[in-house]
Design an enzyme around this catalytic site. Structure first.
Site, PDB file in Angstrom:
ATOM      1  N   HIS A  28     -86.777  -6.096 -12.944  1.00 24.84           N
ATOM      2  CA  HIS A  28     -87.974  -5.249 -12.900  1.00 24.84           C
ATOM      3  C   HIS A  28     -88.177  -4.538 -14.242  1.00 24.84           C
ATOM      4  O   HIS A  28     -87.634  -3.456 -14.460  1.00 24.84           O
ATOM      5  CB  HIS A  28     -87.823  -4.214 -11.788  1.00 24.84           C
ATOM      6  CG  HIS A  28     -87.619  -4.818 -10.438  1.00 24.84           C
ATOM      7  ND1 HIS A  28     -86.402  -5.313 -10.025  1.00 24.84           N
ATOM      8  CD2 HIS A  28     -88.481  -5.010  -9.409  1.00 24.84           C
ATOM      9  CE1 HIS A  28     -86.528  -5.795  -8.803  1.00 24.84           C
ATOM     10  NE2 HIS A  28     -87.772  -5.618  -8.394  1.00 24.84           N
ATOM     11  N   HIS A 259     -94.330  -5.519 -12.522  1.00 28.07           N
ATOM     12  CA  HIS A 259     -93.392  -4.707 -11.738  1.00 28.07           C
ATOM     13  C   HIS A 259     -92.026  -5.391 -11.600  1.00 28.07           C
ATOM     14  O   HIS A 259     -90.997  -4.775 -11.867  1.00 28.07           O
ATOM     15  CB  HIS A 259     -93.969  -4.429 -10.338  1.00 28.07           C
ATOM     16  CG  HIS A 259     -92.941  -4.018  -9.342  1.00 28.07           C
ATOM     17  ND1 HIS A 259     -92.639  -2.702  -9.081  1.00 28.07           N
ATOM     18  CD2 HIS A 259     -92.095  -4.741  -8.551  1.00 28.07           C
ATOM     19  CE1 HIS A 259     -91.667  -2.640  -8.185  1.00 28.07           C
ATOM     20  NE2 HIS A 259     -91.323  -3.867  -7.844  1.00 28.07           N
ATOM     21  N   GLU A 408     -84.322  14.435  10.618  1.00 25.93           N
ATOM     22  CA  GLU A 408     -83.045  13.721  10.758  1.00 25.93           C
ATOM     23  C   GLU A 408     -82.757  12.832   9.540  1.00 25.93           C
ATOM     24  O   GLU A 408     -81.622  12.753   9.067  1.00 25.93           O
ATOM     25  CB  GLU A 408     -83.049  12.856  12.036  1.00 25.93           C
ATOM     26  CG  GLU A 408     -83.104  13.643  13.330  1.00 25.93           C
ATOM     27  CD  GLU A 408     -84.526  14.032  13.720  1.00 25.93           C
ATOM     28  OE1 GLU A 408     -85.487  13.636  13.025  1.00 25.93           O
ATOM     29  OE2 GLU A 408     -84.684  14.735  14.741  1.00 25.93           O
ATOM     30  N   HIS A 470     -84.776   9.440  25.469  1.00 25.71           N
ATOM     31  CA  HIS A 470     -83.645  10.185  24.913  1.00 25.71           C
ATOM     32  C   HIS A 470     -82.295   9.530  25.199  1.00 25.71           C
ATOM     33  O   HIS A 470     -81.265  10.032  24.753  1.00 25.71           O
ATOM     34  CB  HIS A 470     -83.636  11.616  25.464  1.00 25.71           C
ATOM     35  CG  HIS A 470     -84.625  12.510  24.767  1.00 25.71           C
ATOM     36  ND1 HIS A 470     -85.936  12.135  24.561  1.00 25.71           N
ATOM     37  CD2 HIS A 470     -84.491  13.746  24.224  1.00 25.71           C
ATOM     38  CE1 HIS A 470     -86.565  13.114  23.931  1.00 25.71           C
ATOM     39  NE2 HIS A 470     -85.713  14.096  23.696  1.00 25.71           N
TER      40      HIS A 470
HETATM   41  C1  LIG Z   1     -87.622   1.249   1.591  1.00 23.91           C
HETATM   42  C2  LIG Z   1     -88.076   0.188   0.647  1.00 23.91           C
HETATM   43  N1  LIG Z   1     -89.151  -0.540   0.944  1.00 23.91           N
HETATM   44  C3  LIG Z   1     -89.544  -1.538   0.149  1.00 23.91           C
HETATM   45  C4  LIG Z   1     -88.864  -1.820  -0.989  1.00 23.91           C
HETATM   46  C5  LIG Z   1     -89.268  -2.994  -1.884  1.00 23.91           C
HETATM   47  N2  LIG Z   1     -89.916  -2.450  -3.103  1.00 23.91           N
HETATM   48  C6  LIG Z   1     -89.220  -2.285  -4.232  1.00 23.91           C
HETATM   49  S1  LIG Z   1     -90.154  -1.599  -5.446  1.00 23.91           S
HETATM   50  C7  LIG Z   1     -91.500  -1.540  -4.459  1.00 23.91           C
HETATM   51  C8  LIG Z   1     -92.782  -0.971  -4.987  1.00 23.91           C
HETATM   52  C9  LIG Z   1     -92.563   0.353  -5.557  1.00 23.91           C
HETATM   53  O1  LIG Z   1     -93.696   0.808  -6.202  1.00 23.91           O
HETATM   54  P1  LIG Z   1     -93.540   1.934  -7.289  1.00 23.91           P
HETATM   55  O2  LIG Z   1     -92.651   2.989  -6.797  1.00 23.91           O
HETATM   56  O3  LIG Z   1     -94.907   2.350  -7.679  1.00 23.91           O
HETATM   57  O4  LIG Z   1     -92.764   1.227  -8.442  1.00 23.91           O
HETATM   58  P2  LIG Z   1     -93.366   0.587  -9.765  1.00 23.91           P
HETATM   59  O5  LIG Z   1     -94.231  -0.559  -9.341  1.00 23.91           O
HETATM   60  O6  LIG Z   1     -94.147   1.637 -10.449  1.00 23.91           O
HETATM   61  O7  LIG Z   1     -92.150   0.144 -10.509  1.00 23.91           O
HETATM   62  C10 LIG Z   1     -91.219  -2.039  -3.211  1.00 23.91           C
HETATM   63  C11 LIG Z   1     -92.217  -2.124  -2.107  1.00 23.91           C
HETATM   64  C12 LIG Z   1     -87.735  -1.034  -1.275  1.00 23.91           C
HETATM   65  N3  LIG Z   1     -86.978  -1.234  -2.337  1.00 23.91           N
HETATM   66  N4  LIG Z   1     -87.386  -0.014  -0.458  1.00 23.91           N
END
Ligand SMILES: Cc1ncc(C[n+]2csc(CCOP(=O)(O)OP(=O)(O)O)c2C)c(N)n1
Length: 662
Positions: A28, A259, A408, A470
């Site tokens: 990334h 990304h 939680e 619950h």
């Molecule tokens: C809980 C969770 N859901 C989905 C992902 C998969 N995922 C990794 S990065 C991303 C997008 C994140 O967007 P952003 O925070 O704007 O990052 P940028 O594109 O700016 O690097 C996703 C959906 C993850 N790592 N964790």
């Protein structure tokens, strides 16, 4: 360092991250390239750390909540002089056995403070770190232990629900040492944030009680001013850094495409031209590298000064620092455990195991100042708050009990942050059924090997009238699937004492699953911790047995009643109490076979939940009594009848099976 010095350092960092991902063939680059200017200002001007001593108690913490941008964290470690983060490791990004795995992993890479990857978790963990910081600074003094926690988080982290819980708690507690650098690039994987979000993030954080500052994330002076301002505030601060994802890539920056994919040969060549960077990959101009190294050296000198001043402090303070820096596990003395077991065995009245747990906590609080209790708004029901506790609050850092509110997930993540700081052992309560709301953070606690204790009460249909919403059914089985997590389900007051002891001695996370309903005292001995092998013979007939009944928690007393009824029917039964299946699985095959009576006796399990783990333990020929559908709203005794978990129903089923297969 001048503005242009910083700009050159940022370019080196930006290009390095792009090259690392390119070299890895996957990863990334967008986030690291976009946040290079912010990272440079932070590390060059503000961050207190010593690359040679990543364990330094008073270091600032850097949490990369956008864990996918791991190249940035690794590059920063290398450039500032971490002895373990060699250039070779940067070249081995995402490769097998490297120190540079796809997402940052605590305990794997020196200098990485927290495992991140599931979005939002880093930010929420940092809230726990900020709680621990306040406590430590209060205990040891600001000069000895004070530090700041800097988090980088993107749109994804702030979209996740956990960010709401965590940030609201941080605002309420006024955790002023916490600064979040929001990578406000308005891009995620599917495209511009506008396709999924219309929220006012800054307004949201303001409403939590945070200070919010918006800056151009590529203007080093503005970033510097914002950081300068953030450290003066008496509340947490969100600095929204407006950045361009993949900044520097001429055609791909600003788009979702950068990304999570390498730039590609032509784009990376064009990037070099655009940035006026003529150096080959992993080749750094010495003057700029020197500047980066000087950031680490500045921290090295700061730590040396700190070490000189703490050397003059008293023995107990120095020991405490050594304990924290070496991450020496915290646990009560053997005498404390012994006394707790002896108290438990004297309590003859029937008691819910959650109440016996509260009895244990009452005894632990006095001798364990490092134990930090808490609950997600169920303190009374969970029995987590002892008489001697005082609440941690914005005005009372000495408090040893956390009111997490109905959060939680935020609680479980904050407990990870508290445990990561190494100075406290956190425990926190909610109903077992709501462990689902904690699960992503529990999984990370297990992955990081953190000593965190979950006090999950109301552990079965036995909670009664609150009904199926619950009543946990699948929860014990599913928690047992998490590697490294120990699930304890004690049967009586003595086992509660034993399981607390085992949880406090374990350097990993533990669940204590506790009953709402009363259970009788089953044990008259407390000299040794019999729960430590996971399962043990509670009651046996002399010699050969026909049936072996393994049970946990509130069903162990049912197993004893079943045994009585079987006895009357001429059938000899052994009852095996299994407070921890995970520990039983760690025993040798021989020991387990001996416990379960070998191949001949009919094997039976009783646990008011999904039976899958018991079938795995006892084999396909076993009889497994449990709950296979959602519960119902009725009294506990009615429900045990309804689900055929009464002694009579179970004994009859065993006798019926034995008449078919004697
Ligand atoms: C809980 C969770 N859901 C989905 C992902 C998969 N995922 C990794 S990065 C991303 C997008 C994140 O967007 P952003 O925070 O704007 O990052 P940028 O594109 O700016 O690097 C996703 C959906 C993850 N790592 N964790």
């Amino acid at each position: 360092m001048t503005k242009s010095d910083l700009a050159e350092m940022a370019t080196l960092l930006r290009v390095l991250c792009a090259d690392m991902v390119e070299n890895a063939g996957s990863g990334h680059p967008g986030m690291p390239m976009g946040m290079s200017d912010v990272a440079t200002v932070l590390f060059a001007r503000h961050f207190k750390f010593d690359p040679e001593h990543p364990e330094w108690l008073a270091r600032d913490r850097f949490v990369l909540s956008s864990g996918h941008g791991s190249a940035l964290a690794y590059a920063l470690l290398h450039l500032t002089g971490s002895p373990t983060m060699t250039l070779d490791e940067l070249k081995r990004l995402r490769r097998k056995d490297s120190l540079t795995p796809g997402h940052p992993e605590f305990g794997h890479t020196p200098g990485i403070e927290c495992t991140t990857g599931p979005l939002g978790q880093g930010l929420a963990t940092a809230v726990g770190m900020a709680i621990a910081e306040r406590k430590l600074a209060d205990e040891l003094g600001e000069a000895v232990a004070g530090h700041r926690i800097f988090v980088m988080a993107g749109d994804g982290c702030l979209m996740e629900g956990i960010s709401h819980e965590a940030a609201a708690l941080a605002g309420h507690l006024r955790l002023s040492k916490l600064t979040v650098l929001f990578d406000d690039n308005a891009i995620s994987i599917d495209g511009p944030i506008g396709i999924t979000s219309s929220e006012d993030v800054l307004g949201r954080f303001e409403s939590y009680g945070w200070a919010v500052i918006a800056v151009d994330g590529h203007n080093v002076e503005k970033i510097d001013d914002a950081l300068e301002m953030a450290v003066q505030l008496d509340k947490p601060c969100l600095i929204a850094c407006r950045t361009r994802i993949g900044m520097g890539a001429p055609t791909k920056s600003g788009s979702a495409g950068i990304h999570g994919s390498p730039l590609g040969t032509s784009e990376i060549t064009a990037m070099r031209e655009t940035l006026g960077w003529s150096h080959a990959p992993f080749d750094f101009p010495p003057s700029i590298l020197e500047r980066w190294r000087s950031c680490g050296e500045r921290g090295h000198a700061a730590r040396r000064d700190w070490a000189v001043s703490v050397a003059t402090e008293g023995e107990s303070l120095r020991q405490r620092i050594a304990q924290i820096e070496a991450r020496q596990p915290l646990q009560p003395s053997e005498e404390v455990f012994q006394a707790i077991r002896e108290t438990a065995v004297k309590q003859l009245a029937a008691k819910a195991t959650r109440v016996s747990s509260k009895d244990v906590i009452e005894q632990l609080v006095a001798s364990c100042p490092w134990l930090l209790g808490g609950s997600a708004d169920l303190s009374g029901s969970n029995g987590t708050r002892a008489g001697a506790h005082s609440d941690f609050s914005r005005d009372h850092a000495a408090g040893n009990y956390l009111r997490y509110g109905i959060r939680e997930h935020g609680m479980a993540a904050a407990m990870n942050g508290i445990a990561l700081t190494g100075a406290h052992v956190p425990y926190g309560g909610t109903f077992l059924v709501f462990s689902d709301y904690c699960r992503p953070a529990i999984r990370l606690a297990a992955l990081m090997g953190l000593k965190v204790i979950y006090v999950f009460t109301h552990d079965s249909i036995g909670l009664g009238e609150d009904g199926p919403t619950h009543q946990p059914v699948e929860h014990l089985a599913s928690l047992r699937l998490i590697p490294g997590l120990r699930v304890f389900r004690p049967a009586d007051a003595v086992e509660v004492a034993e399981c607390w002891e085992l949880a406090l001695k374990y350097n990993g996370p533990s669940v204590l699953a506790l009953s709402r309903q009363d259970v009788p005292l089953l044990r008259a001995d407390a000299e040794t911790n019999r729960s430590s092998s996971g399962g043990y013979i509670l009651t046996d007939d002399d010699g050969q047995v026909d049936v072996v009944i393994a049970a946990s928690g509130s069903e162990v007393s049912i197993a004893l009643a079943v045994r009585e009824q079987l006895h009357a029917a001429g059938c000899r039964a052994r009852v095996v109490s299994v407070p921890c299946l995970d520990l039983l699985e760690e025993q040798s095959d021989e020991a387990r076979e001996q416990l379960l009576g070998g191949a001949d006796p009919l094997r039976v399990s009783i646990e008011a939940g999904a039976t899958l783990p018991w079938r795995a333990l006892l084999g396909p020929a076993s009889l497994n009594f449990g709950v296979h559908r959602f519960g119902a709203s009725a009294s506990a005794s009615e429900l045990y009848e309804l689900f055929s978990l009464s002694p009579h129903a179970i004994a009859s089923a065993i006798v019926a099976r034995r008449s078919v297969q004697p």
